[in-house]
Design an enzyme around this catalytic site. Structure first.
Site, PDB file in Angstrom:
ATOM      1  N   LEU A 136     -17.834 -71.492 -69.656  1.00  0.00           N
ATOM      2  CA  LEU A 136     -17.590 -72.566 -70.615  1.00  0.00           C
ATOM      3  C   LEU A 136     -16.917 -73.757 -69.914  1.00  0.00           C
ATOM      4  O   LEU A 136     -17.421 -74.881 -69.948  1.00  0.00           O
ATOM      5  CB  LEU A 136     -16.697 -72.041 -71.748  1.00  0.00           C
ATOM      6  CG  LEU A 136     -16.053 -73.095 -72.652  1.00  0.00           C
ATOM      7  CD1 LEU A 136     -17.088 -73.811 -73.490  1.00  0.00           C
ATOM      8  CD2 LEU A 136     -15.015 -72.442 -73.576  1.00  0.00           C
TER       9      LEU A 136
ATOM     10  N   ALA B 179     -14.562 -80.525 -68.784  1.00  0.00           N
ATOM     11  CA  ALA B 179     -14.623 -80.031 -70.156  1.00  0.00           C
ATOM     12  C   ALA B 179     -13.972 -78.666 -70.287  1.00  0.00           C
ATOM     13  O   ALA B 179     -14.322 -77.733 -69.576  1.00  0.00           O
ATOM     14  CB  ALA B 179     -16.084 -79.940 -70.611  1.00  0.00           C
TER      15      ALA B 179
ATOM     16  N   ILE C  44     -14.068 -69.332 -63.796  1.00  0.00           N
ATOM     17  CA  ILE C  44     -14.816 -68.323 -64.552  1.00  0.00           C
ATOM     18  C   ILE C  44     -14.427 -66.902 -64.112  1.00  0.00           C
ATOM     19  O   ILE C  44     -14.698 -66.490 -62.985  1.00  0.00           O
ATOM     20  CB  ILE C  44     -16.336 -68.539 -64.422  1.00  0.00           C
ATOM     21  CG1 ILE C  44     -16.694 -70.002 -64.731  1.00  0.00           C
ATOM     22  CG2 ILE C  44     -17.086 -67.587 -65.365  1.00  0.00           C
ATOM     23  CD1 ILE C  44     -16.219 -70.519 -66.087  1.00  0.00           C
TER      24      ILE C  44
ATOM     25  N   ARG D 156      21.390 -50.143 -61.398  1.00  0.00           N
ATOM     26  CA  ARG D 156      22.027 -51.006 -60.418  1.00  0.00           C
ATOM     27  C   ARG D 156      23.516 -51.186 -60.753  1.00  0.00           C
ATOM     28  O   ARG D 156      23.850 -51.572 -61.867  1.00  0.00           O
ATOM     29  CB  ARG D 156      21.318 -52.360 -60.405  1.00  0.00           C
ATOM     30  CG  ARG D 156      22.055 -53.458 -59.748  1.00  0.00           C
ATOM     31  CD  ARG D 156      21.963 -53.378 -58.241  1.00  0.00           C
ATOM     32  NE  ARG D 156      22.766 -54.446 -57.641  1.00  0.00           N
ATOM     33  CZ  ARG D 156      22.734 -54.744 -56.350  1.00  0.00           C
ATOM     34  NH1 ARG D 156      21.960 -54.054 -55.534  1.00  0.00           N
ATOM     35  NH2 ARG D 156      23.481 -55.713 -55.886  1.00  0.00           N
TER      36      ARG D 156
ATOM     37  N   GLU E 160      -7.294 -69.752 -72.431  1.00  0.00           N
ATOM     38  CA  GLU E 160      -7.700 -69.560 -73.844  1.00  0.00           C
ATOM     39  C   GLU E 160      -7.013 -70.571 -74.747  1.00  0.00           C
ATOM     40  O   GLU E 160      -6.579 -70.243 -75.848  1.00  0.00           O
ATOM     41  CB  GLU E 160      -7.393 -68.144 -74.336  1.00  0.00           C
ATOM     42  CG  GLU E 160      -8.063 -67.047 -73.580  1.00  0.00           C
ATOM     43  CD  GLU E 160      -9.392 -66.590 -74.172  1.00  0.00           C
ATOM     44  OE1 GLU E 160     -10.179 -66.062 -73.403  1.00  0.00           O
ATOM     45  OE2 GLU E 160      -9.641 -66.744 -75.378  1.00  0.00           O
TER      46      GLU E 160
END
Lengths: 266, 387
Positions: free
Chosen positions: B129, B134, B161, B274, B369
Site C-alpha cells: 500500500l 502515499a 512492505i 537487583r 498502521e
C-alpha cells in the site's frame, strides 16, 4: 488400534514446591500441569496415528490424580487424544507408585472391557517423583511385555521396534502388541495445541471414575497401603563457597592431593 | 497470573493465551536476541507458528483456518508481542494484511488458490500500500495498473512492505490506480504472485527495531498478471483497505499491549532481584510506583483493544474504538519501554536485554498502521469537530 496413554499431573517445576504435613507433595496449593515427560508419550501416540494413516487408532489419556489433575487430561485432548479418563478419589491421596500402578492397571482393565487395549504408553518417569517404575509395575499387573526407555519408535503391524540408548550401548528391542511402552525425551518435541485442538477438546468425552467404578477398595491405596513412606524432606542447602588452595610456597600440589585423599577421590 | 491471563475472557481464549505464552517462552525467547542482532528472519519459529495454526486463527476451517476469530488472533499477538515484537508483527502482517484481504474480498477461486498455504504459515502474503508519496493519504498513489487485453500491466514502487522478501513470500497484494473517472483516481487492489517477472524486491531496510521482521521496498516494472487477479471490485481498493486498516489497528494494539506487559513483567522480576543499598530496588517507591504505573497503562490499553475487538465480532461500528486502542496501546508500549529501561539502569542500554529491544522496537508502534496523529485525526472526526 486402541492406545491408552498414562499422563500424570505434577506440580509446575518452575514454581515453589510444597509438602503437606504427612510429607506428601502439596498438589492442591500449587500450580500443576501435564508432566512434560508424559507429553512425549502423548506426542508419540499422535505421531503413530499420523504415520499409520487410514487405520482406526483411538487414543485415551488416563490420569490418576486430584480434581485439578483434569488439566493434564485436557492438555492431552487439546494435543489430539480422543478421550480422557480421570480416576479421582480422596482415598487415593498419598499413594506410592505400587498403589498408583494398581489404580492405573484397574482403570486400564475397565477401558479394555469396552474395547480391547493394544498399547499402554507412558513417559520415561514423572518430573516430580522421578521413580521410573510405573511402566514395569503396570506390565507386571497387566501381565504384558514391557519395552521401556524407547528413544526411537517404529512399528509395523503388531510389531514395535524401538531403540534404547544406554550409557555404554544402544539396543534395538522388538515387542509385539499388546504391550507397555515407555518413551524418553529423545523421541521428539511434543506439539503445542492449536486453537482448533483447544476448541475440539471441549467436546471430547471425558469420564470421571471413582475407586468403586474400577473395583479397587479404599484400603488398597493411599498413604496407609503404600509400601514406601517419605520420612522427611529438606530443601537442598545453598551452594557454599569451595575450598581455595593458594600456592604460595610450593605446597599447593600437596594440599590438593591431601584434599582429594580426604574425600576418598584418590 | 499476570497480564492477559487474568483478563475476563472465555476459557478457550485463556487456554490459547497460555499455550502461546508457553511457546513464546520456550521457543521464541531463546532465539529472539540472536535474530535481532543478526537481522535474520526466524524461519524455524515461523514454521512452528504455522504448525500451531497461528496464521489460521481468524479463518474458517474450509480454508485451512482454525475456526477462531479476530479476538483469538489478538490474544496470540499480545502473548508473542510480550516476548518478541518482530515475531508478532510477522504474524500480524501475515494474517491481517496478507491473508485477510483475500478472505474478505477474494472470489472463491482466489480464496482456494491462496488461503490454504497462507493460513498454514507455509507461505506469506504482503500488502503493498505505502509508497514514497502515499501512506494514509492514498490519493497520492502513483503505482498504476493498465489493462492490456487479458492482463493488468503494473508499474510503480512501494515501500516499507512487511513480509515481502522472505523465502516463503508467495503473494503481494498491490494497490494501484486503475482508471480515472471524472478526473478522480480510482484505486484497485491486485493480487501479484511474488515470482512474477518485473517484481523487484530491493534490499531490506536498516531499521531502528523490528530487526527480525522482513521489510523491503518493492519496484514493479511492466509486471503482467491476469485480469482475474483483481481483488474485489475495480475502484474499491481504497474503501477495502480502509476496512483492513481499521481491523489491523486492533491487532497492532494487541501487539503493543504485549510489549507494554512484557516491560512490566521484566521490570517486576528485575526489581525484585537487583539489590542496591542492601535491599531490592523494588523496595524503593521511586521504582515500585514507576512499575505500578506501567501496569496501569498496559491494563487500560488491553481493555481498549478488547472492547474494539468485541465490537468488531458483534458486527458493530468499531472505527473509533480501534483508533483509541491503537493510540493508547502504542503509547503504553513506548512509555513502558522507556520506564523499563530506566528500572534496568545500565543493563537497559544493553541490546541483549529484552527491555532494550522493546525500547527500540516500540517506536514504530506509534507510526505504523496509522500514526498517532492519524488516530487523533480520526477521533476528532468521529467527535464531529470542524475540519
Amino acid at each position: 488400534m486402541n492406545i491408552v496413554v498414562c499422563v500424570k499431573y505434577v506440580p509446575d517445576a518452575t514454581a515453589d514446591r510444597q509438602f503437606e504435613s504427612d510429607n506428601t507433595v502439596d498438589r492442591v496449593g500449587v500450580d500443576g500441569l501435564l508432566s512434560e515427560l508424559d507429553e512425549y508419550a502423548v506426542e508419540q501416540a499422535l505421531q503413530l496415528r499420523e504415520k499409520r494413516e487410514g487405520e482406526d487408532i483411538e487414543i485415551t489419556a488416563l490420569c490418576v490424580g486430584p480434581e485439578k489433575a483434569v488439566d493434564a487430561i485436557r492438555k492431552a485432548l487439546q494435543m489430539g487424544a480422543d478421550k480422557g479418563v480421570h480416576v479421582v478419589d480422596d482415598a487415593i491421596a498419598g499413594s506410592d507408585s505400587v498403589a498408583t500402578s494398581l489404580v492405573l492397571a484397574k482403570a486400564r482393565e475397565k477401558i479394555g472391557a469396552e474395547k480391547k487395549v493394544d498399547l499402554v504408553m507412558t513417559g520415561m518417569a514423572s518430573t516430580d517423583a522421578s521413580m521410573s517404575v510405573i511402566p514395569a509395575m503396570l506390565a507386571e499387573r497387566l501381565e504384558l511385555p514391557q519395552v521401556t526407555f524407547a528413544s526411537v519408535v517404529e512399528s509395523q503391524g503388531e510389531v514395535f521396534r524401538v531403540r534404547r540408548d544406554g550409557d555404554t550401548a544402544t539396543e534395538i528391542v522388538e515387542g509385539r502388541l499388546p504391550m507397555v511402552l515407555s518413551v524418553t525425551d529423545q523421541t521428539g518435541e511434543a506439539r503445542y495445541p492449536s486453537f482448533k485442538g483447544i476448541m475440539a477438546a471441549k467436546k471430547k468425552p471425558l469420564e470421571t471414575w471413582a475407586l468403586s467404578d474400577i473395583g479397587v477398595e479404599a484400603d488398597q491405596v493411599g498413604l496407609s497401603a503404600s509400601w514406601t513412606a517419605v520420612e522427611g524432606t529438606e530443601a537442598r542447602p545453598p551452594r557454599t563457597q569451595g575450598e581455595i588452595v593458594t600456592d604460595e610456597d610450593g605446597s599447593g600440589a600437596t594440599a590438593l592431593v591431601d584434599f582429594l585423599a580426604s574425600k576418598k577421590f584418590i | 497470573m499476570s497480564g492477559l491471563l487474568s483478563a475476563d475472557l472465555p476459557e478457550e481464549y485463556l487456554e490459547l493465551a497460555r499455550t502461546v505464552r508457553a511457546f513464546a517462552t520456550e521457543v521464541v525467547a531463546p532465539v529472539a536476541h540472536h535474530h535481532d542482532q543478526t537481522h535474520t528472519f526466524p524461519y524455524d519459529v515461523v514454521a512452528q507458528m504455522g504448525e500451531m495454526g497461528l496464521f489460521g486463527l481468524p479463518f474458517p476451517e474450509e480454508y485451512g483456518g482454525m475456526g477462531g476469530d479476530y479476538l483469538a488472533l489478538c490474544v496470540a499477538l499480545e502473548e508473542l508481542g510480550r516476548v518478541d515484537q518482530s515475531v508478532a508483527i510477522t504474524l500480524e502482517a501475515g494474517v491481517s494484511l496478507g491473508a485477510m484481504p483475500v478472505y474478505r474480498f477474494g472470489t472463491e477461486e482466489q480464496k482456494q488458490r491462496w488461503l490454504p498455504d497462507l493460513t498454514a504459515g507455509r507461505a506469506l502474503g504482503a500488502f503493498g500500500l505505502t509508497e514514497p508519496g502515499a501512506g494514509t493519504d492514498a490519493g497520492g498513489t502513483r503505482t498504476t495498473a493498465v489493462r492490456d487485453g487479458d492482463e493488468w500491466v503494473i508499474n510503480g514502487s512501494k515501500q516499507f512492505i512487511t513480509n515481502s522478501g522472505t523465502d516463503i513470500t508467495r503473494l503481494i497484494t498491490v494497490t494501484a490506480v486503475t482508471s480515472e473517472l471524472d478526473g478522480k483516481r480510482r484505486i484497485s487492489s491486485i493480487l501479484v504472485p511474488a515470482d512474477t517477472p518485473g517484481v523487484l524486491v530491493e534490499p531490506a531496510y536498516d531499521k531502528v527495531g523490528w530487526n527480525a521482521s522482513d521489510t523491503h521496498p518493492l519496484t514493479f516494472t511492466d509486471v503482467r498478471v491476469p485480469v482475474e487477479n483483481l481483488l474485489g471490485e475495480e475502484g474499491r481498493g481504497y474503501a477495502n483497505f480502509l476496512r483492513i486498516l481499521d481491523e489491523g489497528r486492533i491487532a497492532i494494539a494487541a501487539l503493543a499491549v504485549g510489549a507494554a506487559q512484557g516491560c512490566v513483567d521484566e521490570s517486576v522480576r528485575y526489581a525484585g532481584e537487583r539489590e542496591a543499598f542492601g535491599r531490592p530496588i523494588g523496595a524503593n517507591q521511586a521504582v515500585a510506583f514507576r512499575i505500578a504505573r506501567m501496569e496501569a497503562r498496559a491494563h487500560t490499553a488491553r481493555l481498549a483493544y478488547l472492547d474494539a475487538a468485541r465490537l468488531l465480532l458483534a458486527g458493530k461500528p468499531f472505527k473509533k474504538q480501534a483508533a483509541i486502542a491503537k493510540l493508547v496501546a502504542s503509547e503504553a508500549a513506548m512509555d513502558n519501554a522507556r520506564d523499563a529501561t530506566q528500572v534496568f539502569g545500565g543493563y537497559g542500554f544493553m541490546n541483549e536485554f529484552t527491555v532494550a529491544r522493546h525500547y527500540r522496537d516500540s517506536k514504530i508502534l506509534e507510526v505504523g498502521e496509522g500514526t498517532t496523529e492519524v488516530q487523533l485525526m480520526l477521533l476528532a472526526r468521529e467527535l464531529g469537530l470542524p475540519g
